[in-house]
Write an enzyme that holds these catalytic residues in place. Structure first.
Site, PDB file in Angstrom:
ATOM      1  N   SER A 167       0.939  -1.163  -0.069  1.00 32.77           N
ATOM      2  CA  SER A 167       0.041   0.001   0.105  1.00 32.77           C
ATOM      3  C   SER A 167       1.167   1.472  -0.072  1.00 32.77           C
ATOM      4  CB  SER A 167      -1.016  -0.176   1.034  1.00 32.77           C
ATOM      5  OG  SER A 167      -2.062   0.878   1.051  1.00 32.77           O
ATOM      6  N   ASP A 170      -5.703  -3.506  -2.472  1.00 35.27           N
ATOM      7  CA  ASP A 170      -4.519  -3.251  -1.449  1.00 35.27           C
ATOM      8  C   ASP A 170      -3.803  -4.382  -1.009  1.00 35.27           C
ATOM      9  OD1 ASP A 170      -3.225  -2.136   0.982  1.00 35.27           O
ATOM     10  OD2 ASP A 170      -4.469  -0.462   0.822  1.00 35.27           O
TER      11      ASP A 170
END
Length: 311
Positions: free
Chosen positions: A61, A174
């Site tokens: 991320s 993510d």
């Protein structure tokens, strides 16, 4: 064993394996955490200034954003001057949430493309990999080839916030969903010593209830992420936790404080990192950069130190 210092929790989990006479390699695993991930900038900057060579970078991320940019050789001082000047409209393209998020992600990707110099993974100065999660089968996807911006766009697709990203026929979200700090990825890349940086939620009690849909989504995601992260901490030789809990994870408002927290965390961790690497003294910035560029090889002591105690 944990020790809380002026700003950082350091958790040492295992001693690195013997490597003979060659220099031990260092892998840095940069964790997810939305805007709090900007603390990674301060951490990397302090390591660079202290002359500690980084051999591998892995990111999840926001960790993939910072790691990818740094792996391209970008100047951190310049980056720290540019980022606070960005406006939300520069990186958020808000849309009606019909495709899994209310942020399309195209503007963010273009920014990443700019900061990573349109590089592909094969062009980075430091070997780099980032993580994402296959939304169809739940598999962890480690990306280490192709355009950096394409991979990083997948890694930052926060469920419900940023639209999922299609990468080579796979629908990805993510990487922090199941692997907040990608220590195992840095290890698989070849690192002898892995240092993980965790800037995410760690079970703290909320001071007040969320007041918006976005806040509810972030809180719920944080809780799920922390549940898994607790069982993954042992994958790093040293886990560093900068004190960023009081910083806003959803804006650039606390950017300078986040960078400072990362620097302070690195200062606290440096003696442990040097001991794990078998480095007797600071290397110097120029020497560390030469090592990172593959221009020189360092040797360690004939006998490695034992794992340092946290006292």
């Amino acid at each position: 064993m944990e020790q809380e210092t002026r700003n950082t929790i350091l958790t040492e989990t295992q001693a690195p394996e013997e490597t003979g006479d060659r220099r031990k390699t260092l892998g840095i695993a940069l964790g997810a955490g939305s805007a709090r991930g900007f603390a990674h900038l301060g951490f990397l900057h302090e390591l660079e200034e202290s002359g500690v060579p980084i051999d591998y970078l892995a990111g999840s991320s926001m960790g993939s954003v910072v790691g990818g940019i740094y792996a391209c050789g970008s100047d951190l001082d310049t980056l720290c001057k540019i980022v606070p000047l960005l406006r939300e409209k520069d990186y958020f393209d808000v849309v009606f949430p019909t495709h899994g998020g209310f942020v399309r992600g195209d503007r963010f990707r273009k920014l990443i493309q700019l900061f990573t110099k349109h590089y592909e993974f094969s062009q980075t100065h430091i070997p780099f990999a980032c993580t994402a999660v296959d939304l169809i089968n739940g598999e962890l996807v480690v990306i280490d080839e192709g355009p950096l911006d394409d991979a990083i766009r997948a890694s930052i697709a926060i469920p419900g916030v940023i639209e999922p990203h299609t990468w080579r026929g796979r629908v990805l979200v993510d990487g922090g969903v199941i692997l907040r700090v990608p220590s195992r990825v840095a290890r698989a890349m070849g690192a002898d010593v892995v240092v993980g940086i965790d800037v995410g939620y760690r079970g703290e009690t909320l001071e007040s209830l969320p007041t918006s849909l976005m806040e509810y989504l972030f809180v719920a995601t944080d809780i799920m992420s922390w549940t898994a992260a607790q069982y993954q901490e042992s994958e790093a030789d040293l886990l560093v936790v900068p004190k960023v809990r009081d910083c806003d994870p959803n804006s650039l408002r606390d950017f300078e404080a986040l960078v400072d927290a990362g620097r302070l965390a690195a200062q606290d961790a440096l003696p442990k990192i040097r001991a794990l690497l078998g480095l007797e003294a600071p290397l110097g910035v120029d020497a560390a950069k030469a090592v990172n560029a593959g221009k020189t090889t360092l040797r360690i002591k004939d006998s490695d130190p034992t794992t340092p105690a946290l006292d």
